[in-house]
Design an enzyme around this catalytic site. Structure first.
Site, PDB file in Angstrom:
ATOM      1  N   ASP A   1       7.112  -9.100  10.046  1.00  0.00           N
ATOM      2  CA  ASP A   1       7.242  -7.846  10.794  1.00  0.00           C
ATOM      3  C   ASP A   1       8.731  -7.503  10.811  1.00  0.00           C
ATOM      4  O   ASP A   1       9.535  -8.257  11.385  1.00  0.00           O
ATOM      5  CB  ASP A   1       6.696  -8.056  12.220  1.00  0.00           C
ATOM      6  CG  ASP A   1       6.761  -6.791  13.062  1.00  0.00           C
ATOM      7  OD1 ASP A   1       7.637  -5.935  12.809  1.00  0.00           O
ATOM      8  OD2 ASP A   1       5.944  -6.667  13.995  1.00  0.00           O
ATOM      9  N   VAL A   2       9.097  -6.386  10.191  1.00  0.00           N
ATOM     10  CA  VAL A   2      10.529  -6.079  10.022  1.00  0.00           C
ATOM     11  C   VAL A   2      11.249  -5.794  11.341  1.00  0.00           C
ATOM     12  O   VAL A   2      12.483  -5.778  11.373  1.00  0.00           O
ATOM     13  CB  VAL A   2      10.752  -4.894   9.045  1.00  0.00           C
ATOM     14  CG1 VAL A   2      10.245  -5.238   7.658  1.00  0.00           C
ATOM     15  CG2 VAL A   2      10.116  -3.607   9.573  1.00  0.00           C
TER      16      VAL A   2
ATOM     17  N   ASN B   1      11.067   0.206   3.043  1.00  0.00           N
ATOM     18  CA  ASN B   1      10.028   1.241   3.001  1.00  0.00           C
ATOM     19  C   ASN B   1       9.147   1.252   4.249  1.00  0.00           C
ATOM     20  O   ASN B   1       8.613   2.305   4.612  1.00  0.00           O
ATOM     21  CB  ASN B   1       9.161   1.009   1.748  1.00  0.00           C
ATOM     22  CG  ASN B   1       7.846   1.749   1.818  1.00  0.00           C
ATOM     23  OD1 ASN B   1       7.788   2.959   1.610  1.00  0.00           O
ATOM     24  ND2 ASN B   1       6.766   1.028   2.134  1.00  0.00           N
TER      25      ASN B   1
ATOM     26  N   ARG C   1       0.848  -1.209   0.000  1.00  0.00           N
ATOM     27  CA  ARG C   1       0.000   0.000   0.000  1.00  0.00           C
ATOM     28  C   ARG C   1       0.878   1.251   0.000  1.00  0.00           C
ATOM     29  O   ARG C   1       2.101   1.181   0.228  1.00  0.00           O
ATOM     30  CB  ARG C   1      -0.963   0.006   1.179  1.00  0.00           C
ATOM     31  CG  ARG C   1      -0.297   0.274   2.514  1.00  0.00           C
ATOM     32  CD  ARG C   1      -1.331   0.425   3.607  1.00  0.00           C
ATOM     33  NE  ARG C   1      -0.986   1.523   4.492  1.00  0.00           N
ATOM     34  CZ  ARG C   1      -1.634   1.824   5.608  1.00  0.00           C
ATOM     35  NH1 ARG C   1      -2.677   1.104   5.963  1.00  0.00           N
ATOM     36  NH2 ARG C   1      -1.272   2.835   6.362  1.00  0.00           N
TER      37      ARG C   1
ATOM     38  N   TYR D   1       9.559  10.284  15.301  1.00  0.00           N
ATOM     39  CA  TYR D   1       9.625   9.993  13.860  1.00  0.00           C
ATOM     40  C   TYR D   1      10.810  10.710  13.219  1.00  0.00           C
ATOM     41  O   TYR D   1      11.586  10.119  12.461  1.00  0.00           O
ATOM     42  CB  TYR D   1       8.312  10.427  13.208  1.00  0.00           C
ATOM     43  CG  TYR D   1       8.234  10.182  11.717  1.00  0.00           C
ATOM     44  CD1 TYR D   1       7.959   8.919  11.212  1.00  0.00           C
ATOM     45  CD2 TYR D   1       8.439  11.223  10.811  1.00  0.00           C
ATOM     46  CE1 TYR D   1       7.874   8.697   9.854  1.00  0.00           C
ATOM     47  CE2 TYR D   1       8.360  11.011   9.444  1.00  0.00           C
ATOM     48  CZ  TYR D   1       8.072   9.743   8.962  1.00  0.00           C
ATOM     49  OH  TYR D   1       8.003   9.521   7.606  1.00  0.00           O
TER      50      TYR D   1
ATOM     51  N   LYS E   1      14.052   8.975  11.371  1.00  0.00           N
ATOM     52  CA  LYS E   1      14.393   9.158   9.954  1.00  0.00           C
ATOM     53  C   LYS E   1      15.799   9.746   9.795  1.00  0.00           C
ATOM     54  O   LYS E   1      16.503   9.430   8.830  1.00  0.00           O
ATOM     55  CB  LYS E   1      13.337  10.023   9.261  1.00  0.00           C
ATOM     56  CG  LYS E   1      11.993   9.315   9.112  1.00  0.00           C
ATOM     57  CD  LYS E   1      12.109   8.043   8.282  1.00  0.00           C
ATOM     58  CE  LYS E   1      10.769   7.360   8.054  1.00  0.00           C
ATOM     59  NZ  LYS E   1      10.861   6.147   7.218  1.00  0.00           N
TER      60      LYS E   1
ATOM     61  N   ILE F   1       3.207   4.332  -0.514  1.00  0.00           N
ATOM     62  CA  ILE F   1       4.449   4.530  -1.259  1.00  0.00           C
ATOM     63  C   ILE F   1       5.050   3.179  -1.659  1.00  0.00           C
ATOM     64  O   ILE F   1       5.498   2.993  -2.798  1.00  0.00           O
ATOM     65  CB  ILE F   1       5.441   5.348  -0.400  1.00  0.00           C
ATOM     66  CG1 ILE F   1       4.938   6.790  -0.269  1.00  0.00           C
ATOM     67  CG2 ILE F   1       6.846   5.314  -1.007  1.00  0.00           C
ATOM     68  CD1 ILE F   1       5.711   7.644   0.742  1.00  0.00           C
TER      69      ILE F   1
HETATM   70  P1  NAD Z   1       1.664   3.667   4.914  1.00  0.00           P
HETATM   71  O1  NAD Z   1       1.252   3.647   6.340  1.00  0.00           O
HETATM   72  O2  NAD Z   1       0.606   3.814   3.870  1.00  0.00           O
HETATM   73  O3  NAD Z   1       2.550   2.399   4.571  1.00  0.00           O
HETATM   74  C1  NAD Z   1       3.496   1.903   5.475  1.00  0.00           C
HETATM   75  C2  NAD Z   1       3.624   0.422   5.224  1.00  0.00           C
HETATM   76  O4  NAD Z   1       4.592  -0.120   6.139  1.00  0.00           O
HETATM   77  C3  NAD Z   1       2.305  -0.311   5.456  1.00  0.00           C
HETATM   78  O5  NAD Z   1       2.112  -1.236   4.418  1.00  0.00           O
HETATM   79  C4  NAD Z   1       2.540  -1.033   6.783  1.00  0.00           C
HETATM   80  O6  NAD Z   1       1.810  -2.236   6.918  1.00  0.00           O
HETATM   81  C5  NAD Z   1       4.041  -1.306   6.690  1.00  0.00           C
HETATM   82  N1  NAD Z   1       4.620  -1.572   8.012  1.00  0.00           N
HETATM   83  C6  NAD Z   1       4.515  -0.805   9.119  1.00  0.00           C
HETATM   84  N2  NAD Z   1       5.139  -1.400  10.141  1.00  0.00           N
HETATM   85  C7  NAD Z   1       5.653  -2.572   9.661  1.00  0.00           C
HETATM   86  C8  NAD Z   1       6.386  -3.630  10.238  1.00  0.00           C
HETATM   87  N3  NAD Z   1       6.739  -3.627  11.539  1.00  0.00           N
HETATM   88  N4  NAD Z   1       6.762  -4.668   9.454  1.00  0.00           N
HETATM   89  C9  NAD Z   1       6.404  -4.709   8.143  1.00  0.00           C
HETATM   90  N5  NAD Z   1       5.699  -3.739   7.545  1.00  0.00           N
HETATM   91  C10 NAD Z   1       5.323  -2.681   8.302  1.00  0.00           C
HETATM   92  O7  NAD Z   1       2.724   4.843   4.798  1.00  0.00           O
HETATM   93  P2  NAD Z   1       3.404   5.553   3.542  1.00  0.00           P
HETATM   94  O8  NAD Z   1       2.997   6.970   3.568  1.00  0.00           O
HETATM   95  O9  NAD Z   1       3.224   4.757   2.294  1.00  0.00           O
HETATM   96  O10 NAD Z   1       4.927   5.510   4.033  1.00  0.00           O
HETATM   97  C11 NAD Z   1       5.889   4.617   3.508  1.00  0.00           C
HETATM   98  C12 NAD Z   1       7.256   5.081   3.958  1.00  0.00           C
HETATM   99  O11 NAD Z   1       7.494   6.406   3.480  1.00  0.00           O
HETATM  100  C13 NAD Z   1       7.419   5.147   5.481  1.00  0.00           C
HETATM  101  O12 NAD Z   1       8.732   4.754   5.842  1.00  0.00           O
HETATM  102  C14 NAD Z   1       7.203   6.626   5.769  1.00  0.00           C
HETATM  103  O13 NAD Z   1       7.830   7.024   6.964  1.00  0.00           O
HETATM  104  C15 NAD Z   1       7.854   7.242   4.554  1.00  0.00           C
HETATM  105  N6  NAD Z   1       7.436   8.612   4.270  1.00  0.00           N
HETATM  106  C16 NAD Z   1       6.134   8.911   3.989  1.00  0.00           C
HETATM  107  C17 NAD Z   1       5.782  10.225   3.696  1.00  0.00           C
HETATM  108  C18 NAD Z   1       4.361  10.631   3.359  1.00  0.00           C
HETATM  109  O14 NAD Z   1       4.094  11.848   3.273  1.00  0.00           O
HETATM  110  N7  NAD Z   1       3.443   9.706   3.152  1.00  0.00           N
HETATM  111  C19 NAD Z   1       6.765  11.233   3.697  1.00  0.00           C
HETATM  112  C20 NAD Z   1       8.072  10.895   3.986  1.00  0.00           C
HETATM  113  C21 NAD Z   1       8.410   9.578   4.257  1.00  0.00           C
END
Ligand code: NAD
Length: 264
Positions: free
Chosen positions: A73-74, A100, A25, A167, A171, A27
């Site tokens: 679970d990572v 990711n 899902r 957070y 990062k 990104i």
């Molecule tokens: P999201 O919540 O839609 O997706 C995160 C995914 O990580 C989900 O599929 C979730 O199930 C998975 N996940 C979470 N914990 C986990 C674990 N312990 N083991 C395995 N999988 C796990 O979020 P997103 O917005 O798609 O974010 C993806 C990445 O991009 C993240 O690292 C987030 O910090 C980073 N990010 C997002 C944004 C933004 O604006 N959306 C900006 C900067 C960075």
């Protein structure tokens, strides 16, 4: 030295073996789709239900290929070892790892709960470490690989108005871990880079968008010189570039994709 490459195949990933955590899902899904579109086989790693990931990989495999979905679970060493064993048994190698998976527990520092701090670090930082160690072992053995960590602009600046120090710190750690891994593993011909996205519309951000439209208008979009937030597909080019031979002389780089938000 005169160029000797076939530049038409610079971004080609045909047959490469890629692992994308949180790949079903947001990104992660877009990154999985982008890698698959360039010909890679993708192991889509999900924390819980496999259903959506299985539909996704069925699409990738429709015209051939060997993508698969796997639960892990990572932050759990046992899960990560099982995942690496599955990748090795199935593919015998790993060319691309996209770390990711990430979480955010917002809250001000004054009374921030230690369990939330630890949970953030265990997924966002230890998850990257564990996955890099486990998949990195395969890459070290074969003497090649590209690891791409998803960091954030929040690892560079204290983005406002929401408070989420845990957070941000996590990062920043991802960015530094990227540089350390790049330095230690250059001798194994493994490149390690990060992508630092700005505000991107996903499930993670859409609740905030719905509940606080003025925040987006007055802070998120306004902060970016391009005057908008981004979409997941606007990160696809960066992951393909960093995964492919197009970036063969790039390592330890934090590649910002934020519409210019961190420019000023
Ligand atoms: P999201 O919540 O839609 O997706 C995160 C995914 O990580 C989900 O599929 C979730 O199930 C998975 N996940 C979470 N914990 C986990 C674990 N312990 N083991 C395995 N999988 C796990 O979020 P997103 O917005 O798609 O974010 C993806 C990445 O991009 C993240 O690292 C987030 O910090 C980073 N990010 C997002 C944004 C933004 O604006 N959306 C900006 C900067 C960075």
């Amino acid at each position: 030295m005169a160029g000797s490459r076939d530049y038409t195949r610079l971004f080609d990933l045909t047959g490469r073996k890629a692992i994308v955590t949180g790949g079903s899902r947001g990104i992660g899904r877009a990154l999985s789709e982008a890698l698959a579109a360039q010909g890679a086989n993708v192991a889509v790693v999900v924390r819980s239900s496999l259903d959506i990931a299985e539909d996704l990989v069925a699409g990738f495999n429709a015209s051939g290929g060997d993508s698969f979905a796997i639960q892990a679970d990572v932050s759990q060493p046992g899960d990560v070892e099982r995942l690496a064993a599955e990748v090795e048994a199935r593919w015998g190698r790993a060319d691309i790892l996209v770390n990711n998976a990430g979480i955010i527990h917002p809250g001000p520092i004054d009374d921030y709960r230690l369990d939330l701090w630890r949970d953030t670090m265990s997924v966002n930082v230890e998850g990257v470490l564990l996955m890099s160690q486990a998949i990195g072992r395969l890459m070290i053995r074969q003497g090649s690989g590209s690891i791409i960590n998803i960091g954030s602009m929040s690892g560079r600046i204290v983005n406002w108005p929401f408070r989420h120090a845990a957070y941000n710190v996590s990062k920043a750690a991802v960015h530094m871990l990227t540089k350390c891994l790049a330095t230690e593993w250059a001798e194994h011909k493994i490149r390690v880079n990060a992508i630092a996205p700005g505000y991107i519309l996903t499930e993670l951000t859409e609740d905030v968008l719905r509940d606080n439209p003025e925040v987006v208008r007055d802070h998120w979009a306004k902060g970016a010189v391009m005057d908008r937030i981004g979409t997941v597909d606007e990160l696809a080019g960066a992951v393909v570039y960093l995964a492919s031979d197009a970036s063969s002389f790039t390592t330890g780089e934090i590649h910002t994709v934020d519409g210019g938000l961190t420019l000023r």
